[in-house]
Design a protein around this motif. Sequence first.
Motif, PDB file in Angstrom:
ATOM      1  N   UNK A 198       0.823  -1.094  -0.020  1.00 19.55           N
ATOM      2  CA  UNK A 198       0.066  -0.026  -0.167  1.00 19.55           C
ATOM      3  C   UNK A 198       0.879   1.304   0.041  1.00 19.55           C
ATOM      4  N   UNK A 199       0.386   2.335  -0.685  1.00 25.24           N
ATOM      5  CA  UNK A 199       1.013   3.682  -0.643  1.00 25.24           C
ATOM      6  C   UNK A 199       0.475   4.352   0.483  1.00 25.24           C
ATOM      7  N   UNK A 200       1.301   4.741   1.443  1.00 30.21           N
ATOM      8  CA  UNK A 200       0.678   5.629   2.499  1.00 30.21           C
ATOM      9  C   UNK A 200       1.030   7.027   2.442  1.00 30.21           C
ATOM     10  N   UNK A 201       0.337   8.031   2.366  1.00 26.12           N
ATOM     11  CA  UNK A 201       0.468   9.537   2.357  1.00 26.12           C
ATOM     12  C   UNK A 201       0.245  10.115   3.599  1.00 26.12           C
ATOM     13  N   UNK A 202       1.270  10.760   4.214  1.00 27.78           N
ATOM     14  CA  UNK A 202       0.977  11.648   5.301  1.00 27.78           C
ATOM     15  C   UNK A 202       0.492  12.962   4.850  1.00 27.78           C
ATOM     16  N   UNK A 203      -1.131  13.142   5.264  1.00 25.70           N
ATOM     17  CA  UNK A 203      -1.750  14.112   4.716  1.00 25.70           C
ATOM     18  C   UNK A 203      -1.428  15.501   5.521  1.00 25.70           C
ATOM     19  N   UNK A 204      -0.731  15.156   6.425  1.00 24.01           N
ATOM     20  CA  UNK A 204      -0.380  16.512   7.122  1.00 24.01           C
ATOM     21  C   UNK A 204       1.190  17.385   6.466  1.00 24.01           C
ATOM     22  N   UNK A 205       1.863  16.228   5.594  1.00 29.81           N
ATOM     23  CA  UNK A 205       3.110  17.062   5.196  1.00 29.81           C
ATOM     24  C   UNK A 205       3.346  16.638   3.774  1.00 29.81           C
ATOM     25  N   UNK A 206       2.535  15.614   3.378  1.00 24.06           N
ATOM     26  CA  UNK A 206       2.611  15.148   1.778  1.00 24.06           C
ATOM     27  C   UNK A 206       3.564  14.121   1.510  1.00 24.06           C
ATOM     28  N   UNK A 207       4.439  13.575   2.780  1.00 23.37           N
ATOM     29  CA  UNK A 207       5.240  12.493   2.503  1.00 23.37           C
ATOM     30  C   UNK A 207       4.621  11.324   2.106  1.00 23.37           C
ATOM     31  N   UNK A 208       5.207  10.354   1.585  1.00 23.48           N
ATOM     32  CA  UNK A 208       4.735   9.095   0.917  1.00 23.48           C
ATOM     33  C   UNK A 208       5.869   8.030   1.224  1.00 23.48           C
ATOM     34  N   UNK A 209       5.176   6.586   1.445  1.00 20.78           N
ATOM     35  CA  UNK A 209       6.052   5.648   1.591  1.00 20.78           C
ATOM     36  C   UNK A 209       5.226   4.436   1.144  1.00 20.78           C
ATOM     37  N   UNK A 210       5.922   3.350   0.371  1.00 20.46           N
ATOM     38  CA  UNK A 210       4.946   2.299   0.296  1.00 20.46           C
ATOM     39  C   UNK A 210       5.379   1.160   1.259  1.00 20.46           C
ATOM     40  N   UNK A 211       4.688   0.392   1.808  1.00 23.50           N
ATOM     41  CA  UNK A 211       4.757  -0.725   2.710  1.00 23.50           C
ATOM     42  C   UNK A 211       4.199  -1.883   2.522  1.00 23.50           C
ATOM     43  N   UNK A 212       4.543  -2.984   3.165  1.00 25.31           N
ATOM     44  CA  UNK A 212       3.902  -4.339   2.727  1.00 25.31           C
ATOM     45  C   UNK A 212       3.148  -4.782   3.951  1.00 25.31           C
ATOM     46  N   UNK A 213       1.918  -5.072   3.900  1.00 23.29           N
ATOM     47  CA  UNK A 213       1.071  -5.444   5.067  1.00 23.29           C
ATOM     48  C   UNK A 213       1.659  -6.989   5.538  1.00 23.29           C
ATOM     49  N   UNK A 214       2.167  -7.061   6.743  1.00 24.94           N
ATOM     50  CA  UNK A 214       2.627  -8.506   7.257  1.00 24.94           C
ATOM     51  C   UNK A 214       2.021  -8.816   8.587  1.00 24.94           C
ATOM     52  N   UNK A 215       1.239  -7.823   9.043  1.00 27.61           N
ATOM     53  CA  UNK A 215       0.868  -7.946  10.299  1.00 27.61           C
ATOM     54  C   UNK A 215      -0.690  -7.472  10.588  1.00 27.61           C
ATOM     55  N   UNK A 216      -1.251  -7.809  11.822  1.00 25.48           N
ATOM     56  CA  UNK A 216      -2.763  -7.388  12.061  1.00 25.48           C
ATOM     57  C   UNK A 216      -2.630  -6.336  13.019  1.00 25.48           C
ATOM     58  N   UNK A 217      -3.539  -5.459  13.035  1.00 33.57           N
ATOM     59  CA  UNK A 217      -3.823  -4.141  13.906  1.00 33.57           C
ATOM     60  C   UNK A 217      -3.944  -2.891  12.992  1.00 33.57           C
ATOM     61  N   UNK A 218      -3.976  -1.889  13.704  1.00 28.57           N
ATOM     62  CA  UNK A 218      -3.841  -1.521  15.056  1.00 28.57           C
ATOM     63  C   UNK A 218      -5.359  -1.747  15.625  1.00 28.57           C
ATOM     64  N   UNK A 219      -5.401  -2.208  17.031  1.00 26.37           N
ATOM     65  CA  UNK A 219      -6.713  -2.263  17.739  1.00 26.37           C
ATOM     66  C   UNK A 219      -7.099  -1.241  18.599  1.00 26.37           C
ATOM     67  N   UNK A 220      -6.706  -0.230  18.173  1.00 25.93           N
ATOM     68  CA  UNK A 220      -7.034   1.138  18.921  1.00 25.93           C
ATOM     69  C   UNK A 220      -8.071   2.005  18.124  1.00 25.93           C
ATOM     70  N   UNK A 221      -9.153   2.230  18.953  1.00 21.69           N
ATOM     71  CA  UNK A 221     -10.193   2.950  17.991  1.00 21.69           C
ATOM     72  C   UNK A 221      -9.833   4.279  17.418  1.00 21.69           C
ATOM     73  N   UNK A 222     -10.190   4.182  16.016  1.00 19.95           N
ATOM     74  CA  UNK A 222      -9.849   5.361  15.205  1.00 19.95           C
ATOM     75  C   UNK A 222      -8.573   5.378  14.461  1.00 19.95           C
ATOM     76  N   UNK A 223      -7.794   4.314  14.625  1.00 15.72           N
ATOM     77  CA  UNK A 223      -6.585   4.163  13.759  1.00 15.72           C
ATOM     78  C   UNK A 223      -6.914   3.128  12.899  1.00 15.72           C
ATOM     79  N   UNK A 224      -5.985   3.144  11.663  1.00 19.76           N
ATOM     80  CA  UNK A 224      -6.633   2.519  10.462  1.00 19.76           C
ATOM     81  C   UNK A 224      -5.299   1.573  10.256  1.00 19.76           C
ATOM     82  N   UNK A 225      -4.043   1.982  10.308  1.00 19.59           N
ATOM     83  CA  UNK A 225      -2.839   1.066  10.061  1.00 19.59           C
ATOM     84  C   UNK A 225      -1.544   1.430  11.200  1.00 19.59           C
ATOM     85  N   UNK A 226      -0.855   0.604  11.503  1.00 23.24           N
ATOM     86  CA  UNK A 226       0.353   0.539  12.345  1.00 23.24           C
ATOM     87  C   UNK A 226       1.576   0.414  11.600  1.00 23.24           C
TER      88      UNK A 226
END
Length: 254
Positions: free
Chosen positions: A107-135
Amino acid sequence: MTKKVLRWLLFFGMTGIVSACGGVKNNVEVVHVPLGPPKKKISVSQKPYTVNGKTYYPLPSARGYVEEGLASWYGPKFHGRPTASGEPYNMYALTAAHKILPLGTYVMVTNLENGRRVVVRINDRGPFVPGRIIDLSYAAARTLGMVEKGVARVRIVALAEGRRTPRGVIFTRLPELKKGEYYLQVGSFQNYANAVCLRERLSRKFKLVLIEPFTHEGATFYRVKIFLAYDLDQARRLAEKLKKDFPSAFLVSQ
């Protein structure tokens, strides 16, 4: 509607509104990512799992997945521990945890607060904190400039299947379709009777509710979808209005 059907409705899918991509306007560039191959074979199990009393249902495919919300990161405390994929967590690798995306998804992850981007590979489950979509891993969080703050609002976009080269992984462009048929998927069932039950309930309020069969790894699922609009922007607005009634639903295109 039975408690079992209600449980599927509430817990299937993701915790925010997403949209499907598929045709005209490019929104992700071709990128070279210097990622090595996984140390172990990634598990592709789509079996539901339960954490803190809540059941999550991994998606059979990441195709067209887009989501916005809060990202967090995890570091030294988990370094070396096994992830959901079986790989040991490496805080210096570009990886991430997601509740329902298939393991192995890039997935391409873009920081909407500063415009920086990174591509990461999903290899784990979480986050299990309400309101958060990716760890994110420490390395990914550092690239996005969010280590000190701890959390940041991000957009995640599932990338097309990558092609490995000596330079790394090459991902193709992901187009965004502005016109088409857009639906809100509110449930997915292996039991057809449960899908019919939900469709009948929704049909009392919505004009067009469909059941769409989908086969993955030999298993057939029945998706229940509400038609929203032929325009993507209009569909997004309607989906946002329905968010309170269907917190786990997401936007898809036909």
